[in-house]
Design a protein around this motif. Sequence first.
Motif, PDB file in Angstrom:
ATOM      1  N   VAL A 118       0.864  -1.177   0.000  1.00 14.55           N
ATOM      2  CA  VAL A 118       0.000   0.000   0.000  1.00 14.55           C
ATOM      3  C   VAL A 118       0.901   1.227   0.000  1.00 14.55           C
ATOM      4  CG1 VAL A 118      -2.018  -1.025   1.128  1.00 14.55           C
ATOM      5  CG2 VAL A 118      -0.138  -0.131   2.527  1.00 14.55           C
ATOM      6  N   SER A 119       0.334   2.367  -0.429  1.00 13.83           N
ATOM      7  CA  SER A 119       1.111   3.595  -0.505  1.00 13.83           C
ATOM      8  C   SER A 119       0.225   4.784  -0.170  1.00 13.83           C
ATOM      9  CB  SER A 119       1.700   3.761  -1.913  1.00 13.83           C
ATOM     10  OG  SER A 119       2.515   4.919  -1.996  1.00 13.83           O
ATOM     11  N   HIS A 120       0.854   5.854   0.282  1.00  8.64           N
ATOM     12  CA  HIS A 120       0.134   7.076   0.637  1.00  8.64           C
ATOM     13  C   HIS A 120       0.969   8.283   0.225  1.00  8.64           C
ATOM     14  CE1 HIS A 120       2.915   7.846   3.957  1.00  8.64           C
ATOM     15  NE2 HIS A 120       2.773   6.590   4.333  1.00  8.64           N
ATOM     16  N   GLY A 121       0.348   9.466   0.260  1.00 14.11           N
ATOM     17  CA  GLY A 121       1.031  10.687  -0.157  1.00 14.11           C
ATOM     18  C   GLY A 121       1.465  11.577   0.979  1.00 14.11           C
ATOM     19  N   ALA A 122       1.499  11.049   2.204  1.00 13.82           N
ATOM     20  CA  ALA A 122       1.904  11.854   3.348  1.00 13.82           C
ATOM     21  C   ALA A 122       3.406  12.104   3.309  1.00 13.82           C
ATOM     22  CB  ALA A 122       1.526  11.155   4.651  1.00 13.82           C
ATOM     23  N   THR A 123       3.808  13.283   3.759  1.00 14.60           N
ATOM     24  CA  THR A 123       5.220  13.642   3.753  1.00 14.60           C
ATOM     25  C   THR A 123       5.930  13.089   4.987  1.00 14.60           C
ATOM     26  OG1 THR A 123       5.124  15.704   5.024  1.00 14.60           O
ATOM     27  CG2 THR A 123       4.505  15.816   2.686  1.00 14.60           C
ATOM     28  N   GLY A 124       7.233  13.139   4.940  1.00 15.53           N
ATOM     29  CA  GLY A 124       8.044  12.669   6.056  1.00 15.53           C
ATOM     30  C   GLY A 124       8.111  13.640   7.210  1.00 15.53           C
ATOM     31  N   LYS A 125       7.441  14.786   7.087  1.00 11.03           N
ATOM     32  CA  LYS A 125       7.438  15.783   8.164  1.00 11.03           C
ATOM     33  C   LYS A 125       6.144  15.789   8.967  1.00 11.03           C
ATOM     34  CE  LYS A 125      10.569  19.390   6.452  1.00 11.03           C
ATOM     35  NZ  LYS A 125      10.675  20.838   6.134  1.00 11.03           N
ATOM     36  N   GLY A 126       5.126  15.112   8.468  1.00 10.72           N
ATOM     37  CA  GLY A 126       3.805  15.268   9.054  1.00 10.72           C
ATOM     38  C   GLY A 126       3.343  14.122   9.925  1.00 10.72           C
ATOM     39  N   ASN A 127       2.120  14.285  10.431  1.00  9.64           N
ATOM     40  CA  ASN A 127       1.498  13.277  11.280  1.00  9.64           C
ATOM     41  C   ASN A 127       0.868  12.137  10.489  1.00  9.64           C
ATOM     42  OD1 ASN A 127       1.792  14.791  13.835  1.00  9.64           O
ATOM     43  ND2 ASN A 127       0.333  16.212  12.903  1.00  9.64           N
ATOM     44  N   ASP A 128       0.407  12.422   9.275  1.00  5.70           N
ATOM     45  CA  ASP A 128      -0.385  11.438   8.543  1.00  5.70           C
ATOM     46  C   ASP A 128       0.383  10.168   8.212  1.00  5.70           C
ATOM     47  OD1 ASP A 128      -2.803  12.709   8.581  1.00  5.70           O
ATOM     48  OD2 ASP A 128      -2.601  13.631   6.615  1.00  5.70           O
ATOM     49  N   GLN A 129       1.690  10.268   7.965  1.00  2.71           N
ATOM     50  CA  GLN A 129       2.469   9.070   7.695  1.00  2.71           C
ATOM     51  C   GLN A 129       2.371   8.082   8.861  1.00  2.71           C
ATOM     52  OE1 GLN A 129       6.705   9.916   7.534  1.00  2.71           O
ATOM     53  NE2 GLN A 129       6.511  11.552   9.055  1.00  2.71           N
ATOM     54  N   VAL A 130       2.382   8.618  10.087  1.00  4.99           N
ATOM     55  CA  VAL A 130       2.277   7.769  11.270  1.00  4.99           C
ATOM     56  C   VAL A 130       0.878   7.170  11.363  1.00  4.99           C
ATOM     57  CG1 VAL A 130       2.577   7.672  13.775  1.00  4.99           C
ATOM     58  CG2 VAL A 130       3.939   9.274  12.421  1.00  4.99           C
ATOM     59  N   ARG A 131      -0.127   8.009  11.160  1.00  8.81           N
ATOM     60  CA  ARG A 131      -1.511   7.541  11.281  1.00  8.81           C
ATOM     61  C   ARG A 131      -1.827   6.444  10.270  1.00  8.81           C
ATOM     62  NH1 ARG A 131      -3.157  13.832  11.142  1.00  8.81           N
ATOM     63  NH2 ARG A 131      -2.779  14.355  13.342  1.00  8.81           N
ATOM     64  N   PHE A 132      -1.445   6.668   9.021  1.00  9.05           N
ATOM     65  CA  PHE A 132      -1.694   5.659   7.995  1.00  9.05           C
ATOM     66  C   PHE A 132      -0.984   4.349   8.319  1.00  9.05           C
ATOM     67  CE2 PHE A 132      -2.566   9.250   4.879  1.00  9.05           C
ATOM     68  CZ  PHE A 132      -3.878   8.898   4.648  1.00  9.05           C
ATOM     69  N   GLU A 133       0.287   4.445   8.615  1.00  7.57           N
ATOM     70  CA  GLU A 133       1.096   3.228   8.703  1.00  7.57           C
ATOM     71  C   GLU A 133       0.837   2.432   9.974  1.00  7.57           C
ATOM     72  OE1 GLU A 133       5.194   3.921   7.450  1.00  7.57           O
ATOM     73  OE2 GLU A 133       4.471   5.526   6.131  1.00  7.57           O
ATOM     74  N   LEU A 134       0.524   3.093  11.086  1.00  8.53           N
ATOM     75  CA  LEU A 134       0.127   2.353  12.278  1.00  8.53           C
ATOM     76  C   LEU A 134      -1.132   1.534  11.993  1.00  8.53           C
ATOM     77  CD1 LEU A 134       0.652   4.927  15.185  1.00  8.53           C
ATOM     78  CD2 LEU A 134       2.043   2.922  14.669  1.00  8.53           C
ATOM     79  N   ALA A 135      -2.062   2.121  11.248  1.00  4.90           N
ATOM     80  CA  ALA A 135      -3.293   1.400  10.909  1.00  4.90           C
ATOM     81  C   ALA A 135      -3.016   0.258   9.937  1.00  4.90           C
ATOM     82  CB  ALA A 135      -4.311   2.363  10.314  1.00  4.90           C
ATOM     83  N   TYR A 136      -2.170   0.491   8.930  1.00  2.00           N
ATOM     84  CA  TYR A 136      -1.838  -0.578   7.997  1.00  2.00           C
ATOM     85  C   TYR A 136      -1.327  -1.811   8.733  1.00  2.00           C
ATOM     86  CZ  TYR A 136      -1.692   3.054   4.273  1.00  2.00           C
ATOM     87  OH  TYR A 136      -1.975   4.067   3.391  1.00  2.00           O
ATOM     88  N   TYR A 137      -0.380  -1.583   9.630  1.00  5.47           N
ATOM     89  CA  TYR A 137       0.246  -2.710  10.325  1.00  5.47           C
ATOM     90  C   TYR A 137      -0.709  -3.377  11.306  1.00  5.47           C
ATOM     91  CZ  TYR A 137       4.670  -1.134   8.342  1.00  5.47           C
ATOM     92  OH  TYR A 137       5.683  -0.783   7.482  1.00  5.47           O
ATOM     93  N   HIS A 138      -1.720  -2.645  11.764  1.00  8.33           N
ATOM     94  CA  HIS A 138      -2.743  -3.259  12.614  1.00  8.33           C
ATOM     95  C   HIS A 138      -3.493  -4.335  11.845  1.00  8.33           C
ATOM     96  CE1 HIS A 138      -6.283  -3.711  15.187  1.00  8.33           C
ATOM     97  NE2 HIS A 138      -7.027  -3.437  14.131  1.00  8.33           N
ATOM     98  N   PHE A 139      -3.785  -4.072  10.577  1.00  4.42           N
ATOM     99  CA  PHE A 139      -4.555  -5.020   9.784  1.00  4.42           C
ATOM    100  C   PHE A 139      -3.690  -6.098   9.138  1.00  4.42           C
ATOM    101  CE2 PHE A 139      -7.384  -1.306   9.932  1.00  4.42           C
ATOM    102  CZ  PHE A 139      -8.539  -1.912  10.382  1.00  4.42           C
TER     103      PHE A 139
END
Length: 406
Positions: A118-139
């Motif tokens: 899976v892939s997302h467009g969140a930058t390496g400076k923001g919060n969204d990269q963490v939010r997306f990827e924590l959820a990905y690994y949960h599933f």
Amino acid sequence: MAQKQSVKKVVLAYSGGLDTSIILKWLTEEYDCEVIAFSADLGQGEELDHVPEKAKKTGASACHILDLKEEFTRDFVFPMFRANTIYEGRYFLGTSIARPLISKAQMDIAAKEGADAVSHGATGKGNDQVRFELAYYHFDPAIKVIAPWREWDLKSRSALEAYAKKHGIPVPTSKKFPWSSDRNLLHISFEGDILENPWAEAPEEMYVLTARPEDAPDQPEYVEIEFEKGDPVAVNGERLSPANLLAKLNELGGKHGIGRVDLMENRYVGMKSRGVYETPGGTILEEAHRAVESITMDREVMHLRDSLVPRYAEMIYNGYWFSPERKVLQALIDESQQTVNGKARVKLYKGHCRVVGRDSATDSLFNVDFATFEADDVYDQADAEGFIKLNALRMRIAAIQRQSKK
């Protein structure tokens, strides 16, 4: 940089904008893989128009758009609002609460399509990269995650535009609004450009959902909101689905200029950033919910719940919606809401919403016989003397000790 993963099929969280269109093309080139685009309809409106067409023109093998507005409001926004959750006292978490649902739906599609990444467009400076990827690994703890902003060498706007032109991706010739925004049914957020100067006032043309308070109607409007077990179920006597109810409150609040917030927030990754938010319906909802709680909720239960809200808000802001600690805390919050049944009357006027009435036919803890300033036969005011003396005992003992030293 870590060695590039071998990927056959990736599901991309795709908005249809320039950045995710570039990411789509970049994935097909850099990873030589099949890309499936996915967009979650959380109330963005016209922003999703022509998304499937754009995705396929840019190289996607398929594009999925899922209408998640009801699930978003019912299963994510409302549980959060049962706790009156606000991050750092100001932010209604409109972007934060959307990410776990987007990730959940994205992972569902990945499983159905047999994607290995899976892939997302969140930058390496923001919060969204963490939010997306924590959820990905949960599933799926073994899922491959591609975060292009942490990999590619496209480090500037001009580099992105050059890449887009090279690959035939349309680039806006003039960007009317240079700031970035994120919209869903709960709010719209703005960051970047002029907002990077903390002293500069946000321009009026930035706002989308709310009227300028000075231009709002000169007559106040009263709104009644009914709650059942902490969730809103009706507006002005009309029962509505969760998404339709929130949309109705957005309309009412927006007309009266309610819900604008300009704040400096602390990102999870460590930096401060400025954001401007419009949350008209959420602002009304929080005010009304607190009013019904005030007449139906036990004092100590309320104080305990309120003491945990900052921690709960951090869990959502930082991306831990699917964590065990959030689920445990949600159970406590939901238990506290079993008696939160009733209605609130809210006055809307030129950027302000204020509770002017609250009532509960079934669970009110307000008893006029006890609270009245008039004569009563149920409360002996003389009893207060012993209550005060007992509570003052430790302070009286300390005073005696001080006096004995003199």
